[in-house]
Write a protein that holds these residues in place. Structure first.
Motif, mmCIF file in Angstrom:
data_model
loop_
_atom_site.group_PDB
_atom_site.id
_atom_site.type_symbol
_atom_site.label_atom_id
_atom_site.label_comp_id
_atom_site.label_asym_id
_atom_site.label_seq_id
_atom_site.Cartn_x
_atom_site.Cartn_y
_atom_site.Cartn_z
ATOM 1 N N ALA A 267 -40.130 8.868 -80.295
ATOM 2 C CA ALA A 267 -40.279 7.744 -79.362
ATOM 3 C C ALA A 267 -39.092 7.680 -78.401
ATOM 4 O O ALA A 267 -39.260 7.423 -77.204
ATOM 5 C CB ALA A 267 -40.396 6.438 -80.141
ATOM 6 N N ARG A 268 -37.896 7.919 -78.884
ATOM 7 C CA ARG A 268 -36.716 7.890 -78.022
ATOM 8 C C ARG A 268 -36.737 9.042 -77.021
ATOM 9 O O ARG A 268 -36.324 8.883 -75.869
ATOM 10 C CB ARG A 268 -35.437 7.941 -78.873
ATOM 11 N N ILE A 269 -37.213 10.200 -77.467
ATOM 12 C CA ILE A 269 -37.306 11.349 -76.551
ATOM 13 C C ILE A 269 -38.288 11.051 -75.425
ATOM 14 O O ILE A 269 -38.001 11.258 -74.236
ATOM 15 C CB ILE A 269 -37.742 12.611 -77.319
ATOM 16 N N GLU A 270 -39.479 10.569 -75.783
ATOM 17 C CA GLU A 270 -40.496 10.300 -74.768
ATOM 18 C C GLU A 270 -40.073 9.161 -73.840
ATOM 19 O O GLU A 270 -40.493 9.106 -72.684
ATOM 20 C CB GLU A 270 -41.820 9.971 -75.436
ATOM 21 N N ALA A 271 -39.252 8.268 -74.351
ATOM 22 C CA ALA A 271 -38.747 7.187 -73.501
ATOM 23 C C ALA A 271 -37.523 7.608 -72.701
ATOM 24 O O ALA A 271 -37.087 6.890 -71.808
ATOM 25 C CB ALA A 271 -38.412 5.966 -74.357
ATOM 26 N N GLY A 272 -36.964 8.793 -73.006
ATOM 27 C CA GLY A 272 -35.787 9.274 -72.288
ATOM 28 C C GLY A 272 -34.522 8.524 -72.633
ATOM 29 O O GLY A 272 -33.599 8.456 -71.817
ATOM 30 N N VAL A 273 -34.439 7.951 -73.829
ATOM 31 C CA VAL A 273 -33.287 7.145 -74.227
ATOM 32 C C VAL A 273 -32.260 8.034 -74.912
ATOM 33 O O VAL A 273 -32.584 8.793 -75.826
ATOM 34 C CB VAL A 273 -33.718 5.997 -75.169
ATOM 35 N N GLY A 274 -31.013 7.920 -74.476
ATOM 36 C CA GLY A 274 -29.920 8.603 -75.162
ATOM 37 C C GLY A 274 -29.871 10.088 -74.935
ATOM 38 O O GLY A 274 -29.252 10.803 -75.719
ATOM 39 N N SER A 379 -42.933 19.113 -82.134
ATOM 40 C CA SER A 379 -43.095 18.179 -81.019
ATOM 41 C C SER A 379 -41.745 17.642 -80.571
ATOM 42 O O SER A 379 -41.462 17.538 -79.374
ATOM 43 C CB SER A 379 -44.008 17.020 -81.431
ATOM 44 N N ILE A 380 -40.902 17.295 -81.533
ATOM 45 C CA ILE A 380 -39.569 16.793 -81.204
ATOM 46 C C ILE A 380 -38.737 17.893 -80.557
ATOM 47 O O ILE A 380 -38.026 17.667 -79.562
ATOM 48 C CB ILE A 380 -38.880 16.249 -82.464
ATOM 49 N N ILE A 381 -38.823 19.100 -81.085
ATOM 50 C CA ILE A 381 -38.056 20.217 -80.539
ATOM 51 C C ILE A 381 -38.448 20.488 -79.092
ATOM 52 O O ILE A 381 -37.600 20.617 -78.211
ATOM 53 C CB ILE A 381 -38.283 21.475 -81.413
ATOM 54 N N GLY A 382 -39.754 20.596 -78.838
ATOM 55 C CA GLY A 382 -40.205 20.873 -77.479
ATOM 56 C C GLY A 382 -39.849 19.766 -76.511
ATOM 57 O O GLY A 382 -39.387 20.025 -75.390
ATOM 58 N N GLY A 383 -40.025 18.508 -76.923
ATOM 59 C CA GLY A 383 -39.693 17.393 -76.055
ATOM 60 C C GLY A 383 -38.209 17.303 -75.762
ATOM 61 O O GLY A 383 -37.793 17.065 -74.616
ATOM 62 N N ALA A 386 -37.042 20.202 -73.408
ATOM 63 C CA ALA A 386 -37.444 19.950 -72.019
ATOM 64 C C ALA A 386 -36.594 18.852 -71.394
ATOM 65 O O ALA A 386 -36.174 18.954 -70.235
ATOM 66 C CB ALA A 386 -38.927 19.587 -71.965
ATOM 67 N N ALA A 387 -36.339 17.773 -72.156
ATOM 68 C CA ALA A 387 -35.554 16.665 -71.618
ATOM 69 C C ALA A 387 -34.102 17.064 -71.370
ATOM 70 O O ALA A 387 -33.468 16.579 -70.432
ATOM 71 C CB ALA A 387 -35.616 15.477 -72.570
ATOM 72 N N MET A 388 -33.568 17.960 -72.177
ATOM 73 C CA MET A 388 -32.169 18.385 -72.045
ATOM 74 C C MET A 388 -32.009 19.532 -71.062
ATOM 75 O O MET A 388 -30.882 19.909 -70.726
ATOM 76 C CB MET A 388 -31.623 18.801 -73.417
ATOM 77 N N GLY A 389 -33.122 20.129 -70.607
ATOM 78 C CA GLY A 389 -33.026 21.275 -69.718
ATOM 79 C C GLY A 389 -32.581 22.534 -70.418
ATOM 80 O O GLY A 389 -31.937 23.405 -69.816
ATOM 81 N N VAL A 390 -32.932 22.668 -71.712
ATOM 82 C CA VAL A 390 -32.560 23.836 -72.512
ATOM 83 C C VAL A 390 -33.757 24.771 -72.588
ATOM 84 O O VAL A 390 -34.870 24.349 -72.910
ATOM 85 C CB VAL A 390 -32.108 23.418 -73.929
#
Length: 414
Positions: A267-274, A379-383, A386-390
């Motif tokens: 949920a935090r990943i999809e919300a872009g938090v932290g 799912s967490i790894i992929g999200g 992608a969010a970190m640009g790795v």
């Protein structure tokens, strides 16, 4: 199967239709001009015949005493003919039938003017083929003069349409360059009034998607938070219990706690938090994480740090720890042998392990054969990646699973 309609170009369609309309109007104007030109040239040719006859009459009047009255004169260049005949003499052969009255006459292939004066008959004629050829030459010259105008019109039309549609292309590029989680309203800059309803409809659509996604994230986050507190309380009670089944219950509670933690992470990943850009020391994070996981890991974890004492990468330390933990837990849950972790100075990190079934489930909550995980790790790894640009790549080969990460290196120290 859905049949997709062939894409079309607004610029091309506008250019073709406007050009067709303009060229159609131009051709109609040219046709009308040619008809008017034909009429005017016929009148001009008739006036030429009239002038020729009047000049001949004037000549006969002044030369009356020197030209025998019974002499026939004919000039003929094949296309224009002038005949001067005695009024009472027998007609001489001509390219047209004998004429009985004065005035203009049309005979096959000829336009003739007959005039009687001073005891003579004057016949002046033009070949209709010559008249037609002259008219075609004049029309061709007229058309040749208009062709540069058509070329100029085409160039100007294409340029005008390109300038008119340039804001649309710029707006499309702006939307295409957005981040996947950017659902902010589209800023309509320089768009024509006709396209503003489309932008407004897109903004409404993005707002509805954003509200739906936010509701989903809030639900997952709230559910995870609500579950963590009672789970922690139950585990604390079981730790104090002397019941033989307490240990099994604690294991079950720990598994459920991990699932709740992963739901919260997702949920935090999809919300872009932290999720920031760091920097963070990748070597230090790996050592701390491995020291924490090794005592309870079901199989060995070997770490090759590439003789690096520090490797600073552009990544948030907390997000980096969550990403690496999920990768290692996924390898331990799905693997069958030693987990090998290798780090390179260029920011490349490889996590590799053998597995009985090296197929990786891609769907959320899907688990591989014999897995002890919850189906959320990938799912967490992929999200997160992608969010970190790795950069993240996964490969299965010969019963082994290999995951490669590519970090942006800020600095390295051996």
């Amino acid at each position: 199967m859905t049949v997709q309609e062939r894409p079309w170009s607004l610029r091309g369609r506008l250019t073709r239709r406007v050009l067709a309309l303009v060229v159609g109007g131009w051709l109609a104007t040219v046709l009308l001009s040619v008809l008017v030109l034909n009429h005017e040239m016929k009148e001009m040719f008739d006036e030429e015949l009239q002038a020729l006859v009047e000049t001949t009459v004037l000549y006969l009047d002044t030369a009356q005493g020197t030209i025998p009255r019974n002499l026939g004169v004919q000039t003929n260049d094949g296309e224009r003919v002038l005949r001067i005949l005695p009024a009472d003499g027998p007609p001489t052969p001509a390219p047209w039938p004998a004429l009985a009255a004065d005035g203009f006459h049309d005979a096959p292939g000829w336009r003739i003017l007959r005039h009687s004066a001073e005891g003579a008959v004057i016949e002046a004629a033009h070949a209709t083929s010559w008249r037609r050829e002259e008219m075609f030459e004049a029309a061709a010259a007229f058309l040749a003069l208009t062709l540069p105008l058509v070329a100029l019109l085409l160039w100007g039309l294409r340029r005008s349409v390109a300038e008119a549609t340039a804001p649309v292309a710029a707006q499309a590029g702006s939307v295409a360059g957005r981040a996947p989680d950017d659902l902010s309203p589209v800023i309509a800059t320089g768009l024509p009034q006709e396209l503003l309803p489309l932008v407004q409809a897109l903004d409404g659509y993005l707002a509805r998607i954003g509200a739906m996604r936010q509701a989903e994230r809030d639900f997952v986050a709230n559910a995870a938070h609500e579950l963590r507190t009672p789970l922690a309380a139950i585990r604390a009670r079981l730790d104090l219990s002397a019941d033989r089944d307490a240990a099994a219950a604690v294991t079950l509670i720990d598994s459920l706690t991990r699932r709740v933690d992963r739901l919260l992470q997702l949920a935090r990943i999809e919300a872009g938090v932290g999720i920031g850009r760091g920097p963070a020391d990748l070597v230090r994070v790996l050592h701390l994480l491995l020291d924490e996981m090794r005592p309870t890991a079901p199989r060995p974890i070997r770490f090759d740090d590439g003789d690096l004492s520090a490797l600073t990468v552009a990544a948030d330390a907390d997000a980096l720890a969550i990403l690496l933990r999920n990768l290692l837990e996924n390898a331990l849950d799905h693997g069958t042998g030693e987990v090998q972790v290798r780090l390179r100075a260029d920011g490349g990190l490889t996590i590799e392990n053998p597995a009985d079934d090296a197929r990786l489930p891609d769907a959320r909550f899907a688990r591989g054969p014999g897995s002890r995980g919850q189906g959320l790790g990938l799912s967490i790894i992929g999200g997160l990646a992608a969010a970190m640009g790795v950069g993240l790549t996964r490969q299965t080969d010969g019963g082994r699973v290999r995951v490669r990460l590519a970090f942006a290196v800020v600095s390295a120290r051996s």
